[in-house]
Scaffold this motif. Structure first.
Motif, PDB file in Angstrom:
ATOM      1  N   THR A  96       1.150  -0.941  -0.137  1.00 20.40           N
ATOM      2  CA  THR A  96      -0.448   0.096   0.112  1.00 20.40           C
ATOM      3  C   THR A  96       0.706   1.202   0.344  1.00 20.40           C
ATOM      4  OG1 THR A  96      -0.197   0.105   2.481  1.00 20.40           O
ATOM      5  CG2 THR A  96      -1.709  -1.262   1.235  1.00 20.40           C
ATOM      6  N   GLY A  97       0.265   2.331  -0.240  1.00 15.10           N
ATOM      7  CA  GLY A  97       1.164   4.032  -0.491  1.00 15.10           C
ATOM      8  C   GLY A  97       1.887   4.255   0.959  1.00 15.10           C
ATOM      9  N   SER A  98       0.853   3.097   1.976  1.00 10.71           N
ATOM     10  CA  SER A  98       1.909   4.086   3.157  1.00 10.71           C
ATOM     11  C   SER A  98       2.467   3.169   4.040  1.00 10.71           C
ATOM     12  CB  SER A  98       0.255   4.429   4.528  1.00 10.71           C
ATOM     13  OG  SER A  98      -0.574   3.350   4.436  1.00 10.71           O
ATOM     14  N   LEU A  99       2.736   2.548   3.621  1.00 12.21           N
ATOM     15  CA  LEU A  99       4.011   1.450   3.988  1.00 12.21           C
ATOM     16  C   LEU A  99       5.345   1.909   4.131  1.00 12.21           C
ATOM     17  CD1 LEU A  99       3.344  -2.036   2.548  1.00 12.21           C
ATOM     18  CD2 LEU A  99       3.101  -1.892   4.312  1.00 12.21           C
ATOM     19  N   GLY A 100       5.779   1.662   4.669  1.00 12.52           N
ATOM     20  CA  GLY A 100       7.294   2.748   5.660  1.00 12.52           C
ATOM     21  C   GLY A 100       8.377   2.002   4.329  1.00 12.52           C
ATOM     22  N   ALA A 101       9.746   3.192   4.553  1.00 15.76           N
ATOM     23  CA  ALA A 101      10.786   2.293   2.858  1.00 15.76           C
ATOM     24  C   ALA A 101      10.983   0.969   3.186  1.00 15.76           C
ATOM     25  CB  ALA A 101      11.937   3.420   3.068  1.00 15.76           C
ATOM     26  N   LYS A 102      11.982   0.677   4.101  1.00 14.21           N
ATOM     27  CA  LYS A 102      12.330  -0.840   4.563  1.00 14.21           C
ATOM     28  C   LYS A 102      10.618  -1.912   3.819  1.00 14.21           C
ATOM     29  CE  LYS A 102      14.770  -3.891   7.598  1.00 14.21           C
ATOM     30  NZ  LYS A 102      15.577  -4.405   8.489  1.00 14.21           N
ATOM     31  N   ALA A 103       9.586  -1.673   4.287  1.00 10.40           N
ATOM     32  CA  ALA A 103       8.748  -2.519   4.013  1.00 10.40           C
ATOM     33  C   ALA A 103       8.233  -2.439   2.423  1.00 10.40           C
ATOM     34  CB  ALA A 103       7.539  -2.208   5.054  1.00 10.40           C
ATOM     35  N   ARG A 104       8.233  -1.107   2.394  1.00 16.25           N
ATOM     36  CA  ARG A 104       7.372  -1.203   1.139  1.00 16.25           C
ATOM     37  C   ARG A 104       8.750  -2.301  -0.191  1.00 16.25           C
ATOM     38  NH1 ARG A 104       4.589   1.036  -2.068  1.00 16.25           N
ATOM     39  NH2 ARG A 104       5.082   2.065  -4.381  1.00 16.25           N
ATOM     40  N   LYS A 105       9.754  -1.244   0.136  1.00 17.60           N
ATOM     41  CA  LYS A 105      10.739  -1.540  -0.600  1.00 17.60           C
ATOM     42  C   LYS A 105      11.299  -2.945  -0.616  1.00 17.60           C
ATOM     43  CE  LYS A 105      16.172  -2.069  -0.859  1.00 17.60           C
ATOM     44  NZ  LYS A 105      17.230  -1.962  -0.877  1.00 17.60           N
TER      45      LYS A 105
ATOM     46  N   LEU B 140       9.997  -5.812  -3.996  1.00 18.40           N
ATOM     47  CA  LEU B 140      11.301  -7.116  -4.321  1.00 18.40           C
ATOM     48  C   LEU B 140      10.533  -8.390  -4.205  1.00 18.40           C
ATOM     49  CD1 LEU B 140      14.039  -7.817  -4.989  1.00 18.40           C
ATOM     50  CD2 LEU B 140      14.451  -8.604  -1.889  1.00 18.40           C
ATOM     51  N   ASP B 141       9.229  -8.801  -3.319  1.00 21.18           N
ATOM     52  CA  ASP B 141       8.693  -9.888  -3.258  1.00 21.18           C
ATOM     53  C   ASP B 141       7.972  -9.864  -4.358  1.00 21.18           C
ATOM     54  OD1 ASP B 141       9.978 -10.556  -0.950  1.00 21.18           O
ATOM     55  OD2 ASP B 141       8.057 -10.283   0.373  1.00 21.18           O
TER      56      ASP B 141
ATOM     57  N   VAL C 136       7.762  -8.410  -7.303  1.00 29.15           N
ATOM     58  CA  VAL C 136       8.723  -8.203  -9.334  1.00 29.15           C
ATOM     59  C   VAL C 136       9.724  -9.736  -9.099  1.00 29.15           C
ATOM     60  CG1 VAL C 136      10.998  -7.586  -8.448  1.00 29.15           C
ATOM     61  CG2 VAL C 136       9.901  -7.467 -10.473  1.00 29.15           C
ATOM     62  N   SER C 137      10.530 -10.190  -8.152  1.00 32.24           N
ATOM     63  CA  SER C 137      11.156 -11.514  -8.349  1.00 32.24           C
ATOM     64  C   SER C 137       9.922 -13.120  -8.440  1.00 32.24           C
ATOM     65  CB  SER C 137      11.757 -11.802  -6.890  1.00 32.24           C
ATOM     66  OG  SER C 137      10.981 -11.890  -5.641  1.00 32.24           O
ATOM     67  N   GLY C 138       8.582 -12.543  -7.766  1.00 34.66           N
ATOM     68  CA  GLY C 138       7.667 -13.684  -8.144  1.00 34.66           C
ATOM     69  C   GLY C 138       7.308 -14.958  -6.759  1.00 34.66           C
ATOM     70  N   ALA C 139       8.328 -13.711  -5.113  1.00 32.24           N
ATOM     71  CA  ALA C 139       8.700 -14.929  -4.247  1.00 32.24           C
ATOM     72  C   ALA C 139       6.704 -14.845  -3.802  1.00 32.24           C
ATOM     73  CB  ALA C 139       9.457 -14.334  -3.105  1.00 32.24           C
ATOM     74  N   ALA C 140       6.221 -13.910  -3.633  1.00 32.73           N
ATOM     75  CA  ALA C 140       4.722 -13.044  -3.158  1.00 32.73           C
ATOM     76  C   ALA C 140       3.645 -13.813  -4.272  1.00 32.73           C
ATOM     77  CB  ALA C 140       4.487 -11.884  -3.044  1.00 32.73           C
TER      78      ALA C 140
ATOM     79  N   ASP D  68       2.905   2.959 -12.229  1.00 36.53           N
ATOM     80  CA  ASP D  68       3.764   2.057 -12.953  1.00 36.53           C
ATOM     81  C   ASP D  68       4.694   1.343 -12.499  1.00 36.53           C
ATOM     82  OD1 ASP D  68       3.247   4.700 -15.197  1.00 36.53           O
ATOM     83  OD2 ASP D  68       2.028   2.984 -14.807  1.00 36.53           O
ATOM     84  N   ARG D  69       5.793   1.793 -11.282  1.00 36.70           N
ATOM     85  CA  ARG D  69       6.792   1.037 -11.194  1.00 36.70           C
ATOM     86  C   ARG D  69       6.503   0.186 -10.481  1.00 36.70           C
ATOM     87  NH1 ARG D  69       6.077   6.314  -8.267  1.00 36.70           N
ATOM     88  NH2 ARG D  69       6.408   5.710  -5.529  1.00 36.70           N
ATOM     89  N   VAL D  70       4.950  -0.863 -10.534  1.00 40.23           N
ATOM     90  CA  VAL D  70       4.893  -1.592  -9.569  1.00 40.23           C
ATOM     91  C   VAL D  70       4.900  -3.116 -10.538  1.00 40.23           C
ATOM     92  CG1 VAL D  70       3.550  -3.095  -8.447  1.00 40.23           C
ATOM     93  CG2 VAL D  70       3.666  -1.029  -7.403  1.00 40.23           C
ATOM     94  N   GLU D  71       6.423  -3.989 -10.512  1.00 39.13           N
ATOM     95  CA  GLU D  71       5.931  -4.925 -11.158  1.00 39.13           C
ATOM     96  C   GLU D  71       5.844  -6.343 -10.829  1.00 39.13           C
ATOM     97  OE1 GLU D  71      10.003  -4.548 -13.430  1.00 39.13           O
ATOM     98  OE2 GLU D  71       9.576  -2.227 -13.407  1.00 39.13           O
ATOM     99  N   PHE D  72       5.637  -6.715 -11.587  1.00 38.31           N
ATOM    100  CA  PHE D  72       4.803  -8.556 -11.043  1.00 38.31           C
ATOM    101  C   PHE D  72       6.108  -9.410 -12.001  1.00 38.31           C
ATOM    102  CE2 PHE D  72       1.575  -6.255 -10.073  1.00 38.31           C
ATOM    103  CZ  PHE D  72       0.811  -6.598  -8.805  1.00 38.31           C
ATOM    104  N   ALA D  73       6.178 -10.867 -11.508  1.00 34.77           N
ATOM    105  CA  ALA D  73       6.874 -11.571 -12.501  1.00 34.77           C
ATOM    106  C   ALA D  73       5.974 -12.532 -13.755  1.00 34.77           C
ATOM    107  CB  ALA D  73       7.490 -13.124 -11.380  1.00 34.77           C
TER     108      ALA D  73
END
Length: 502
Positions: free
Chosen positions: A136-145, A149-150, A152-156, A168-173
């Motif tokens: 979500t938009g209000s996540l802290g920087a570390k949690a958002r990063k 990562l989860d 774009v990598s497909g881990a999630a 636009d910058r949210v990418e899915f595997a």
């Protein structure tokens, strides 16, 4: 109907990621660990979704289920089918509160199956497990990063979020399925932005709604979405008694309403008090009820920031009260919801931020102040927040609307039935169908010429089938120039674009 059939055909011709069932996979493991029996409706809709997901063209389906009918389980089972073949599912919720609620619910339902990659996690199902990530938009920087990562990598395997997912910058595997909760709360452009990604392939789309809004009712019959309905409630859901409290005629009834709420708390339960405004601002209920021109000008709607202290020092003195509304920071909202869910608060005074998805089984009572300021669909959704456990629920609709007015008729309709499909008919009778081919919602004039959605259901259904037969055989209607001309005349560029995105 011809225009919508052409849209439906065009959607079917796009390629989509095929997601056939995987025997012995994550979806089967989830079904095997369910502690309850699925309803017949949940199984039937699940089988339809499984067939849709296995095809090479995108699923475009609306699942319409009444409040509490178990749509989340249906959606989760579909998402697991997608994860089984190595793709991802995204769940879009209308608010951050609801997105966080969905993540908690999905993790609880999945249990060990949602703990992929966790340190120290070892289980017979570990090799099948996936990860549910909140973005979500209000996540802290570390949690958002980490969430990005989860994703774009497909881990999630399952990503839950709000509008932040559409950036636009949210990418899915590899996005295989997009689930949109409460369709009418997302703009068509927002849904289209995510659905149109992933290169050439279009993700499958599953829209879930429990809200009998006019356009959804009309698009159900007219639309280019295939429709499934969940009509039976799961075992264990308790009945909800709804009563109109006409304080204009019987002022003493309001005292009784507060007394009734205190009785529920005394028995160990919890309660909601809902107001149409936050306070010091414009109405926050998203009021979808037009003011009745025959009624005199009314006072401003009651506000959470005014009512909460009044209750704390008055009729609910001594009870543990919390406040929840849209202007609170996300962390504050989360803290209040956690406290309420944990039983640390007796009463939650809130706006319609609790309208959808909030699931607190111990909450059994709701008092809705200025209930006539809310739409019928909102009232039905709000009422669905109580009676979610083993104890029966009570909902009190407090109003100053006089008997015989349209506003009072609407409240009487809500009190008369808990069947959302029946309420949808009441809603259409009171508000008309709206403009089916455009974005306008409600009004006195219907965009339907000569036909009524209520009176002419069979005629409309027959027209839909005949239109589909014609378009399947002649997509451009080149052999039917008269019909093609009528379609071009009725559906202008703006409305065609609306249909394309809707």
């Amino acid at each position: 109907q011809l225009a919508l059939s052409q849209r439906r055909l065009a959607a079917r011709q796009r390629p989509a990621p095929t997601c056939p069932p995987v025997p012995g996979g994550l979806a089967d493991a989830f079904d095997a660990q369910l502690p309850f029996t699925l309803t017949d409706g949940q199984r039937e809709v699940g089988e339809v979704l499984t067939r849709d997901l296995a095809q090479q063209h995108p699923m475009n389906r609306l699942v319409q289920g009444d409040v509490g009918a178990g749509k989340t389980i249906v959606a989760l089972r579909a998402m697991l089918r997608v994860v089984d073949v190595g793709r991802q599912a995204a769940l879009l919720a209308p608010t951050e509160v609801l997105a966080a609620q969905h993540v908690r619910t999905l993790r609880e339902l999945l249990g060990p199956l949602a703990r992929a990659g966790e340190l120290g996690f070892s289980d017979d199902t570990a090799e099948l497990a996936t990860r549910v990530t909140l973005l979500t938009g209000s996540l802290g920087a570390k949690a958002r990063k980490q969430a990005l990562l989860d994703t774009v990598s497909g881990a999630a395997g399952i990503v839950v979020g709000t509008h932040a997912l559409i950036q636009d910058r949210v990418e899915f595997a590899e996005l295989g399925l997009l689930v949109v909760d409460e369709q009418h709360r997302f703009g068509v452009e927002q849904r289209d932005a995510l659905r149109g990604r992933d290169g050439e392939r279009t993700p499958h789309l599953l829209v879930m709604t429990a809200t009998p809004i006019p356009r959804t009712g009309a698009m159900t019959v007219y639309g280019d979405l295939e429709v499934s309905a969940l009509r039976e409630l799961p075992q264990g859901r308790s009945p909800i008694a709804t009563t109109v409290v006409p304080v204009g005629e019987k002022p003493a009834w309001l005292d009784r309403a507060w007394g009734r709420l205190r009785e529920e708390v005394a028995e160990g339960h919890q309660a909601f008090v809902v107001c149409p405004r936050i306070g010091d601002d414009a109405p926050s209920a998203g009021e979808d009820v037009a003011e009745d021109p025959d009624e005199p000008e009314r006072r401003p709607p009651l506000a959470v920031l005014d009512i909460a202290p009044m209750l704390a020092s008055g009729p609910l003195e001594g009870l543990r009260l919390g406040v929840l509304h849209g202007r609170l920071h996300t962390d504050e909202k989360e803290a209040v919801m956690r406290a309420f869910t944990a039983g640390e608060l007796d009463v939650l005074v809130a706006t319609t931020v609790i309208e959808v998805g909030v699931d607190v089984p111990n909450a059994t009572a709701m008092v809705i102040l200025d209930a006539d300021r809310f739409g019928l669909s909102q009232l039905h959704q709000l009422r669905g927040r109580v009676g979610r456990g083993s104890a029966p629920g009570v909902c009190l609709l407090v109003t100053e609307a006089p008997a015989g007015t349209t506003a009072r008729e609407r409240l009487d309709a809500v009190a008369s039935t808990t069947d959302g499909f029946e309420l949808a008919r009441h809603d259409l009778e009171l508000r008309r169908e709206g403009d089916v081919l455009g974005a306008s919602q409600a009004g006195r004039r219907s965009g339907l010429r000569l036909l009524s959605l209520l009176r002419d259901e069979q005629t409309i259904s027959d027209a839909r089938e005949e239109a589909w037969r014609l378009v399947a055989d002649d997509p451009a209607l080149s052999r039917h120039p008269g019909l093609a001309g009528m379609v071009a005349e009725i559906v202008d560029d703006e409305r065609a674009e609306y249909l394309e995105k809707a």
